[in-house]
Design an enzyme around this catalytic site. Sequence first.
Site, mmCIF file in Angstrom:
data_model
loop_
_atom_site.group_PDB
_atom_site.id
_atom_site.type_symbol
_atom_site.label_atom_id
_atom_site.label_comp_id
_atom_site.label_asym_id
_atom_site.label_seq_id
_atom_site.Cartn_x
_atom_site.Cartn_y
_atom_site.Cartn_z
ATOM 1 N N LYS A 137 0.844 -1.208 0.000
ATOM 2 C CA LYS A 137 0.000 0.000 0.000
ATOM 3 C C LYS A 137 0.874 1.250 0.000
ATOM 4 C CE LYS A 137 0.775 1.434 4.435
ATOM 5 N NZ LYS A 137 1.803 2.449 4.605
ATOM 6 N N PRO A 189 9.565 -4.586 -0.249
ATOM 7 C CA PRO A 189 10.723 -4.399 0.629
ATOM 8 C C PRO A 189 10.305 -4.317 2.104
ATOM 9 C CG PRO A 189 10.795 -2.871 -1.207
ATOM 10 C CD PRO A 189 9.459 -3.530 -1.257
ATOM 11 N N VAL A 190 11.138 -4.908 2.946
ATOM 12 C CA VAL A 190 10.893 -4.899 4.392
ATOM 13 C C VAL A 190 11.188 -3.505 4.947
ATOM 14 C CG1 VAL A 190 11.745 -5.862 6.572
ATOM 15 C CG2 VAL A 190 11.417 -7.357 4.587
ATOM 16 N N ALA A 191 10.356 -3.052 5.893
ATOM 17 C CA ALA A 191 10.534 -1.744 6.551
ATOM 18 C C ALA A 191 10.625 -0.602 5.538
ATOM 19 C CB ALA A 191 11.760 -1.744 7.471
ATOM 20 N N ALA A 250 3.862 -1.393 4.097
ATOM 21 C CA ALA A 250 3.017 -2.320 4.872
ATOM 22 C C ALA A 250 3.112 -3.756 4.373
ATOM 23 C CB ALA A 250 1.556 -1.852 4.896
ATOM 24 N N GLY A 304 4.655 -6.385 5.750
ATOM 25 C CA GLY A 304 4.392 -7.346 6.829
ATOM 26 C C GLY A 304 2.907 -7.422 7.148
ATOM 27 N N SER A 305 2.246 -6.277 7.117
ATOM 28 C CA SER A 305 0.800 -6.240 7.382
ATOM 29 C C SER A 305 0.045 -6.948 6.267
ATOM 30 C CB SER A 305 0.312 -4.789 7.469
ATOM 31 O OG SER A 305 0.979 -4.116 8.505
ATOM 32 N N ALA A 306 0.478 -6.736 5.026
ATOM 33 C CA ALA A 306 -0.158 -7.399 3.888
ATOM 34 C C ALA A 306 -0.010 -8.914 3.999
ATOM 35 C CB ALA A 306 0.477 -6.904 2.581
ATOM 36 N N ASP A 360 -2.310 -1.503 10.170
ATOM 37 C CA ASP A 360 -2.462 -1.534 8.711
ATOM 38 C C ASP A 360 -3.029 -2.859 8.198
ATOM 39 O OD1 ASP A 360 -1.288 0.964 8.464
ATOM 40 O OD2 ASP A 360 0.710 0.170 8.020
#
Length: 308
Positions: free
Chosen positions: A14, A102-104, A108, A110-112, A144
């Site tokens: 997102k 990409p991480v961080a 979002a 990780g939320s996805a 998120d």
Amino acid sequence: MNDRDAVVVQAPAKINVHLGVGPLREDGYHALHTVYLAVSLHDTVTARPGEGLSLRMTGEGGAGAGQVPADRTNLVWRAAELLARHAGVPADADLDVVKRIPVAGGLAGGSADAAATLVALDALWGTRAAHEDLLRLAAELGSDVPFGLVGGVALGTGRGEQVSPVLATGQWHWVLGIAGEGLSTPAVYGELDRMRADGRVPDVTGPSPAEPLLAALRGGSTAGFAAALANDLQPAALALRPDLRRALRAAEDAGAVAALLSGSGPTVAALAADERDAVRLAAELSGVGVFRTVRAVTGPVPGARLVG
Ligand code: C5P
């Protein structure tokens, strides 16, 4: 491996096209008025029958899957345990996450992945959770995560977890540029609090309203949409990572219609005039030596959904 039993779910990234941040609340979160837009860059979560839980994360294109522990601290693992507890079934599954987001990065990812895990395991386990229940479980996992279930364009209020879909007729083309290492979301929120306390940015009594952006969405013109893009976290992310100014400037110099940081950054979201312009912009930004990864994406796209 027999893949007839595999359930495959796409988990889109997102962009916050409006991110109005209110004051720090007593529970440690900030009141938000945000407009989320799901885009075509996505992770893939595959769930297969298993005994107990196992999780494998693999990455490509600098997504940094190796930076995320594939254990019970991972949001995907926690999503599986939460759904199992809610449904009263054993948490038995083999989970495979292919990361492209990409991480961080402020996208979002990780939320996805967590939202996609809820959808995948609901299907694998046949738990048939009501959409409202999945949204509630998602909100427990992170602010998120509910948007990850909804996708498209949605207004987020509360701490971002209360989502209502917004009708949007247009498709927007973006280039996402990831510059340097990831940024910690709590660190960026903390910096914004300090900047407001010492007057480096104006203090607020509530989150800035999303109405100008929503009106621009209804209007449908790229110029109106570009003019309404707003991110209150951007000054804080820039204070922590001054090099991102150069990244934003590179996007503007390359002819982006507008450029802003996505969420808490450091991803630069550069709006293109159309699909062809996005391809041109992506090629140009790949060559400026500022971005580790560059991706042309489009949105809105649907939220976490079964693709196999
Ligand atoms: O909800 P989530 O766990 O994703 O939030 C991560 C962190 O981001 C929170 O612990 C908080 O520091 C910050 N945050 C915030 N206000 C929000 C959402 C997140 O301060 N509305």
